[in-house]
Motif scaffolding. Structure first.
Motif, short mmCIF file in Angstrom:
data_model
loop_
_atom_site.label_atom_id
_atom_site.label_comp_id
_atom_site.label_asym_id
_atom_site.label_seq_id
_atom_site.Cartn_x
_atom_site.Cartn_y
_atom_site.Cartn_z
N UNK A 1 -6.20 -10.34 8.35
CA UNK A 1 -5.07 -11.04 8.93
C UNK A 1 -4.04 -11.39 7.86
N UNK A 2 -4.50 -11.85 6.68
CA UNK A 2 -3.57 -12.17 5.59
C UNK A 2 -2.84 -10.91 5.11
N UNK A 3 -3.55 -9.80 5.01
CA UNK A 3 -2.94 -8.54 4.59
C UNK A 3 -1.90 -8.10 5.62
N UNK A 4 -2.24 -8.19 6.91
CA UNK A 4 -1.30 -7.81 7.97
C UNK A 4 -0.06 -8.70 7.93
N UNK A 5 -0.23 -9.98 7.66
CA UNK A 5 0.90 -10.91 7.59
C UNK A 5 1.82 -10.55 6.42
N UNK A 6 1.25 -10.24 5.27
CA UNK A 6 2.05 -9.84 4.10
C UNK A 6 2.82 -8.57 4.41
N UNK A 7 2.14 -7.58 4.99
CA UNK A 7 2.81 -6.31 5.32
C UNK A 7 3.93 -6.54 6.33
N UNK A 8 3.70 -7.40 7.32
CA UNK A 8 4.72 -7.68 8.34
C UNK A 8 5.94 -8.33 7.71
N UNK A 9 5.73 -9.30 6.82
CA UNK A 9 6.85 -9.96 6.16
C UNK A 9 7.65 -8.97 5.31
N UNK A 10 6.94 -8.07 4.63
CA UNK A 10 7.64 -7.05 3.84
C UNK A 10 8.46 -6.13 4.76
N UNK A 11 7.87 -5.74 5.87
CA UNK A 11 8.57 -4.86 6.82
C UNK A 11 9.81 -5.55 7.36
N UNK A 12 9.71 -6.84 7.69
CA UNK A 12 10.85 -7.60 8.21
C UNK A 12 11.98 -7.69 7.18
N UNK A 13 11.62 -7.70 5.90
CA UNK A 13 12.63 -7.74 4.84
C UNK A 13 13.13 -6.35 4.47
N UNK A 14 12.58 -5.31 5.12
CA UNK A 14 13.00 -3.95 4.82
C UNK A 14 12.45 -3.42 3.52
#
Length: 94
Positions: free
Chosen positions: A75-88
């Protein structure tokens, strides 16, 4: 660098998704502003991550093996990846 009786883990919270043993180092060189620059795609934008312009002298603190408490959860890994994706931003993690 360390206060007597206080370990590095007492001062920092280190977590990762690594499953292979590694090494923990401290930089033992003097570092100036011309020696480092910000990472263009940090793994965590809330923390500073730098790249170096020259080789630095390191001191081995310990060989590491991640414990379950130190590993990032899926879940923590998915959250980090999602935040990176949102920032492009691209992630080094697959």
């Amino acid at each position: 660098m360390s206060d007597e009786g206080e370990s590095l883990s007492d001062k920092l919270r280190i977590k990762h998704n690594g499953v292979t043993p590694g090494y923990l180092y401290v930089v033992s060189d003097d570092i100036g502003p011309d020696d480092v620059y910000p990472h263009p795609h940090p793994a965590n934008a809330d923390r500073w991550e730098w790249l170096t312009n020259r080789e630095l002298k390191l001191e081995l603190i310990e060989q590491t093996l991640a414990t379950n408490e130190e590993r990032l959860t899926n879940e923590e890994i998915a959250e980090i990846k999602q935040k990176q994706k949102e920032r492009g931003e691209e992630s080094f993690a697959g």
